[in-house]
Design an enzyme around this catalytic site. Structure first.
Site, short mmCIF file in Angstrom:
data_model
loop_
_atom_site.label_atom_id
_atom_site.label_comp_id
_atom_site.label_asym_id
_atom_site.label_seq_id
_atom_site.Cartn_x
_atom_site.Cartn_y
_atom_site.Cartn_z
N GLU B 315 0.85 -1.21 0.00
CA GLU B 315 0.00 0.00 0.00
C GLU B 315 0.88 1.24 0.00
O GLU B 315 0.71 2.15 0.82
CB GLU B 315 -0.90 -0.01 1.23
CG GLU B 315 -1.64 -1.34 1.43
CD GLU B 315 -2.58 -1.34 2.62
OE1 GLU B 315 -2.15 -0.97 3.73
OE2 GLU B 315 -3.75 -1.71 2.43
N CYS B 411 -10.38 -0.23 7.69
CA CYS B 411 -9.84 1.06 8.14
C CYS B 411 -10.50 2.23 7.43
O CYS B 411 -10.71 3.29 8.01
CB CYS B 411 -8.33 1.10 7.89
SG CYS B 411 -7.87 0.62 6.22
#
Lengths: 651, 651
Positions: B315, B411
């Site tokens: 990421e 998240c």
């Protein structure tokens, strides 16, 4: 049926004397084969060890130690023996032959009394053999060993390895097959299928053809064998059974397979075996499947270079028209396998299209697998390369910018060696009444056509120029058809002369067919237009929309940073620029480079800190130098690109 | 220093009444927050379970069971409490407040006597706590819990959670720090740094600022803490220490970091904390580092949508100008974090550029993270999407074509909720003598400027039109500066009227500054040109060479299959086509779609079996419908593209 089908004029009947390919074969003979022998003996400094010879020495009880390398490690040695065999057939070499004989002695010493010969299980536990056909490559290694054995037998008449593999195949035949109590399985990695047909053509033992056919027919039948095997091994039978099995082309019976799927090398090896079995048995449903899979692969899933298998995930095909240039996998072995398949399609039916693809792969996606000196190798053959991406982008890590000395998984280098050393076997096919010239490689071909022995002396100026000639020497008076392939790249622009006069020919499936009574010394001259061509991809190929590539004759060209500086992604090729033949600095003289005008998006007028703006970047003129794709990465490392932007004017 | 720096006008002093954003906030309040409460309680049919509430119940001894979900699961609950707090601050809601109070009661019941509160270690063994700061997110969860506690305290005056986190922070402070015998460590996933500064601004307890500063200063010092920690855990210290640690921005001291590297969310959270500490301490070397990292990220590594973090591998950021559209990661959380960082840069220095980026992210890369109904979410925000690629290409699997109900790693949704619910806090910044209008969101802002309380009533027609107005209500006579940001998207084309007359202003760092003695009811009208603009990328961005994107005001537009059919990769946008404002079928009326002429490479004239040819594909005219990027994937699933081909005429 086999009689009416074409068959390849065998290697032993073809001598290659060609300005281009003889040099390549010399490199294979004098560099690659000796170099790979060193590699197989773990004697290349700084290269990944092969363990091959060592594994056999340990299995033969000559050394102590554990099995090294992958489960398919034996196959690298088999490929090398096969390559050496082809080389010996044309170039007797006592030293090399002695090395091979000793190696065969070693292999036979390692072979178990029951015929079993895979070092992985010999060293890791024979009780586990044949329990994981899906992953553990025993039948794959046996397939390569069989190819090697037949090749060495044909080259030297020596049958020691041949007898050894036949014993091992007898063992397999006693354990795997349709009969009750046998394993109803087939190879996880195909090749044994085509190897068995090749063996059959030497032994004429029906058992060998029957086993090949069994593997083909059984594959993908329900209940899926690999799933049953997994259950036995206590592995979960999760929801991915179709994906998992299509990776091995085993998710459905081969005759029901519509698309080239899964691991690309496995796929073309299977299709080659299918074509062999179809040819030997006249099974039309099987040849239909081959034709269908050929079309799917070459019409929708093949790179311009002939590379196949677009993704490194599973070294596999993805889906129609998905041909990313920068993350391409296009494994060298898959190119080699596509040449195998192409020749076998030519043995099912004479269609120039098959030879066109064979030629495309040979001159581009296969040849790019080795360096010009034959000592460095590509596993992956991208159509666009950027050192920074390969260094920093996980998705690009498999794309190497420089050829490697060797690989932990070294399937490609010896595979290329065996293909190139046996190139003569791909030049012509023949039927009783027709000799088909599929590749334009200079040399001598001996065949029987129209019932009489014929020798054809062939000269070729490919890939430098488009003119070839043949002098025909029939052993006596006789009528037969000589079919010369008209390559798609000449766009139908060619002239054909017979003894200096315009020849009278029939066009047939992409061949120009001369049907006459031949006299000794009849001379044919074929001149094919070999101009630089701009090539465009089917607009369904998203990656190449708005792009153009450059080809000349059979060669695909590319831009390299060495000649053109960095930032190749910013290059645009005008529609009407003149290409001039030239030489590229640091590449051999005989490689035709092309110079052209071009443009490049300018960085000068764009602040490096300005990421987006509402003014278009400006273009600046530049000159471009194009080199043949196969020759890339033979100088200093840098960017490479086959496809560049073109100017699109609004209609 | 803090006094002379701008500071954000706090949420409590800003009321939002805006035709665009009030609707979004209503969705957050009436849909997202209740929906996410159900999700946290594992009551969404067919969605991945959250385990959040359950984990706390088990930790509190109210239920039996094992810890569920990831090691950072607690943070989802903390984010939800924080979002609920912002919502309650503006919209009292007894039911919601009761839910939060009960949840806080649950958290406090789960808290250990020594103040420790992370359920993962409470349920998996407290002996292991603080032994893996690199990976195990305890300090990350504490950071989110701290943000939630402060937000809830500010919203309701209730300090139960605040006291609980302070106890936990005291525990951390007693175990981690510079003193001998303490762990010389810092968070593997940053956020506690900025949370501590926020806490400090409430508690004025130097200890909280000192700990934040310690984490910032200690980070990346040799010997690298995470390496020492790995050694203790018996993990190999292999050669990748720099890569491994740059993933956490911990490979070198933060003041020596030149490039935005590693995990994008971690990075912007760290930079936000650095900016907070720099602002509180006046540390110039730290604000310099913030400026440097901001420039690197937004000038070389940011998508047109404001998305950051180009690759799904880690990421993470990759390298300069590497911005692939189809494999983009551009995580929603990273967009949220970039907004945090942008506001903090505005608190270091008033520069319109920071607010431009903040606006770009809010209207595009952040807002795209949620569906129009607030019940579906994107984790990944690509600039090009193709269902077939996502289905069949491993490298594209992370790119979802439809927003998801929830995620195992959830998240993003609550992160987006807490940002949007607190949007008021991002509208204005102020210094003692200047009020900066950074975002053009309608509502009322109360601040003190020039020593007197001022209320500004603001009206905005963004993103529909480019006209905004403000009515100023000073509490008495007083001179101060009112600075209105002139967004880059209007290209400097704007008119500014004061009480109907051309206003006299100074241009300063991208703001139009009105410096005068204000009278109650003074009215400012700012009209910014909001025409459709073609946007081009820096030609160093290889992916976007030869391409163009469409924007209007702050909105980035895209093409969707729903309006334009499949094959968006074949679309070309002419340089001179007229765009007309219209509505898109199936999208709300108030969303401005754009229609334009276009061309598309034709499939009609190209045989699907012909992969390459020496004739160029032809173009056919088509009409195009563009919709705002944030609104994509709210209708039937299909392709999407932001960048399309443009016509390049030869210079």
């Amino acid at each position: 049926m086999a009689d009416t089908n074409p068959q390849a004029v065998p290697l032993k009947n073809v001598e290659i004397h060609d300005p281009f390919w003889s040099k390549v074969q010399e490199t294979v003979r004098t560099q690659m084969i000796p170099y790979q022998w060193e590699a197989l003996n773990d004697r290349i400094p700084g290269a990944d060890p092969s363990y091959c010879i060592r594994n056999f020495k340990i299995a033969a009880g000559l050394e102590k130690g554990r099995h090294g390398g992958a489960v398919f490690q034996d196959s690298d040695l088999a490929k090398w023996i096969e390559a050496a065999a082809y080389s010996l057939e044309k170039h007797p070499d006592a030293k090399l032959e002695k090395e091979v004989d000793e190696t065969i002695g070693l292999i036979c010493k390692a072979q178990r009394p029951d015929g079993y010969m895979d070092t992985y299980y010999i060293l890791n536990g024979l009780d586990q053999r044949f329990t994981d056909l899906e992953e553990n490559h025993e039948l794959y290694c046996l397939g390569h060993m069989t190819e090697a054995a037949v090749a060495y037998y044909e080259a030297t008449g020596k049958d020691r390895l041949l007898k050894a593999v036949i014993r091992c195949i007898d063992l397999v035949d006693s354990l795997i097959g349709p009969e009750k109590g046998k394993i109803h399985g087939y190879p996880g990695h195909e090749i044994l299928e085509m190897a068995l047909v090749r063996l059959y053509r030497v032994t004429h033992n029906e058992k060998h053809l029957r086993l090949a056919r069994y593997f083909i027919d059984e594959r993908g039948k329900e209940p899926l064998f690999f799933e049953e095997e997994r259950k036995k091994r206590g592995l979960p039978g999760d929801g991915n059974r179709i994906i998992r099995n299509s990776y091995h082309q085993a998710d459905r019976p081969v005759r029901e397979q519509e698309k080239a799927e899964g691991h690309a090398v496995r796929a073309v090896y299977l299709y080659s075996g299918m074509a062999d079995v179809a040819r030997e048995t006249g099974d039309r449903s099987l040849s239909e499947a081959c034709r269908r899979l050929w079309n799917d692969m070459t019409h929708r899933q093949m790179y311009l270079t002939g590379g196949i298998g677009a993704t490194h995930h599973g070294e596999a095909f993805t889906y129609d028209y998905d041909l990313p240039n920068d993350t391409a996998y296009a494994e060298t072995c898959a190119s080699v396998g596509l040449v195998f398949f192409a020749r076998r399609m030519l043995e099912l039916e004479p269609r120039a299209e098959y030879a066109d693809v064979m030629e495309r792969v040979l001159y581009n996606g296969a040849l790019s697998g080795m360096s010009l000196d034959g000592k460095r190798f590509f596993y992956v053959n991208p159509l666009e390369a950027d050192p920074e991406a390969s260094r920093k982008e996980e998705d690009h890590r498999h794309v190497k910018i420089t050829r490697q000395k060797w690989f932990g998984c070294a399937c490609c280098p010896p595979n290329l060696a065996r293909l190139l050393a046996s190139l003569g076997g791909y030049v012509c096919t023949s039927t009783p009444d027709t000799l088909y010239q599929n590749l334009y490689i200079g040399g001598t071909v001996s065949a029987v056509a129209g019932g009489i022995p014929v020798r054809v002396e062939f000269r070729s100026s490919l890939p430098l120029k488009g003119s070839v000639s043949a002098v025909v020497h029939p052993a006596g008076r006789g009528r037969f058809r000589y079919a010369l392939r008209i390559p798609a790249w000449c766009g139908g622009k060619f002239s054909l002369l017979l003894n200096g006069e315009k020849a009278d020919f029939q066009s047939e499936n992409g061949y120009a067919v001369l049907d006459r009574e031949w006299k000794d010394g009849d001379e044919i001259r074929l001149s094919m237009e070999m101009k630089v061509r701009r090539v465009f991809a089917n607009p369904r190929v998203g990656e190449d929309v708005g792009r153009v590539a450059v080809t000349r004759g059979p060669l695909v060209y590319c831009l390299e940073e060495a000649d053109n500086g960095p930032g190749l992604c910013r290059v645009c090729l005008p529609d009407r620029t003149v290409f001039r033949e030239t030489a590229a600095e640091g590449l051999p003289e005989n490689i035709v480079a092309l110079s052209s005008d071009g443009f490049r998006f300018s960085l000068k007028n764009w602040d490096s800190d300005l990421l987006y703006a509402d003014h278009a970047p400006t273009l600046e003129p530049c000159s471009l130098l194009w080199v043949p794709y196969y020759a890339w990465a033979n100088r200093r490392p840098g960017e490479m690109s086959v496809w560049v932007h073109r100017f699109l004017s609004e209609p």
